[in-house]
Design a protein around this motif. Sequence first.
Motif: not given
Length: 704
Positions: A579-591
């Motif tokens: 579906n063209g998607e990628w997901s993750t859960r990360g610590f809030k901040g600048l990436y």
Amino acid sequence: MKNLFTLLLILTGFTLIGQDAYHSNLQAGLQNEYGLPASTWAMPNTEQATIAAAWTYGLTATEETVSGLDFSRKITFDIPQAGANQWNAGFGISNTAQIDAGDACLLVIYLRSPDAQGKVSIFVEDGTTFEKEAYLTAELPDEWRMYLIPFESGKNYPIGSLNAGLHLAWQAQTIEAGGLAMLNYGQGISAEELPSKLYNEFYGGWEPDAPWRAEAAARIDSLRKATLTLKVVDDQGLPISGAAISLKMLQHEFAFGSAVTPRRLAGNGWYDPVYEEKILNLDGQGHGFNMVVYENALKWPAWEQGWVGTPSETANATEWLVSKGIRVRGHNILWPGWQHLPPDLYDNQDDPAYIKNRLFSHIEEVTHFPGIEGNIEDWDVLNEITTNRSLEFALAGKPGYPTGREIYVETFQKLAEEDPATGLWINDYITIGQGNTGGELYHRYKQFIQELIDAGAALDGIGFQGHIGLFPTSIYDVQTVLDDFHTSFGKKARITEYDTDPAMDDTLAATYLRDFLTMVFSHPSVDGFLMWGFWDGAHWHSNAPLFYQDWSLKPAGQAFIDLVFNEWWTTENGLSNTNGEWSTRGFKGLYEVTIDCGNGNILTDTIRLSEDLTLVKSGGELVVNTTGQLPAIDVSLFPNPASHTLNITSPYPIISIRVFNSRGQLVLERGEAPLPIRTLPPGRYTVEIGTTHGQVLKDFVKMD
């Protein structure tokens, strides 16, 4: 001659011939176990004489004979209720022999709490001034513990002038004590060579399986992380599967920082390139602090008198820090004890108009000083007002100042007028650092905060200094304090001045920092943790948390890095699905995010993850918070870099434009282009462009 010798023995050797079995065994045991030399007794050398000479107040004390213990008499203290201060109930005894300045002494006492819930403070202090030679707060188990507390006498104490004992009014409780004694080893040995038994590693919550740990981990996952979903589509809006996605964290949203000395930075007078580099690169991997505070440079007298550099040097360092993406706190506007104010305020203490005009002029000067103006994220408007009350008392009762504390509200109002974008905080030490969850000073802090709020002061946050004593504050008490203030006021909280007692061993300092930091990172009210210095070479007690004098990493420094830049750090790689998607859960901040669709179609951009976020790569842009098939939004910025005006073009109507600095602060907002950027400080900015077809993030550089 024999009679004279006998008289001298009676006068000077009483401790040898008059001591009881407990004192004899204690002295011999210390000599055998630790190789200590002979000592004299600074307090009575029998249990009976010790108890007879002792005094109590605010409690009921009963004495009884015991067997099977090192001592033969114990005292049970029943404290009926908590006092306004822990010293409102106590037990003590005075020295019965002269103690000279520099003498190495050892206080001995056995303690237990029958219900394992006891809390006491052990003191050694001047009986007149209450100046402390030793002061330790301990939580007691139900088994007996022998405490050995060494100290070097800071001055001469004639007989009856030094007191030692217990402060017991922490709570309603029963405490048992025995074996109180004080040995004086003179000056042939140092206090550091004397044994120490403190049991301070058993602070509240120390256990590896303590229940707070799982609870904190769950809160961290809920509060400090967000879900990022990336959708990759082609020019027709069709999903692209197998796109290689890389997500690299650059900086936390939560503030992790330290007090620093600006004169050591940016080529200033004490320039130290190693010091400067460590601020940016603590772990050797390019990860550094994202917030700093100046220990002294912005304090009122220091600013005017140049204690640690000129205002221009402080401003120069501030601009350098901001250019590196590091947020700067201001400490402080008003510290209202005479010793912390310019001397002319004391000389004019009966003139409220003079004081107010002088204060307001200082606020105007420091907030609008070139390089400072616009670069301070928030100020400690008031510092330690619970115990520094000189200004309050001087103004009290004068026209317009019924309590004297009205000057605090005026200070908030003036600073808000001069620098409306800056956060306004209050800062004090009398809660977490002192281990207080109640008492007079604790409730005074809450009272003064409520007065500010009721008077309309724009209070944004509450600072909790974290100068942790030799007996670390219970982790449960840390949570209790933060919960209480959050429930009472609903304001942000921050740990503003963390360090530990120099006498705390390195292993315990590391263990406690890890636990303390975990608790505060997990708390919903807390937005930052700042140390009061990070290197022994620039720390008020030469005992900073992270680095020794030679810049080698301390165990606590390793604990900090392991948590902040490893356990709480997100770096992920993956491929988009069908579906063209990628997901993750990360610590809030600048990436930094890189999306490689193949055939040279690579997009690298910087994003800020503060909440659950969906981004769509459409063409050469990342579009925020949109779903479904989407045509490309080809937004252009020019010139880039720019100095006066930034032009923006879009194939779709622009409905909003917001500009954020490197600290994530909104600095400019418009409904249309072009953008006037002449007044923005030089640096890197992110512009969020809202169109009728979605939002786009673009970066630009502001030049002089």
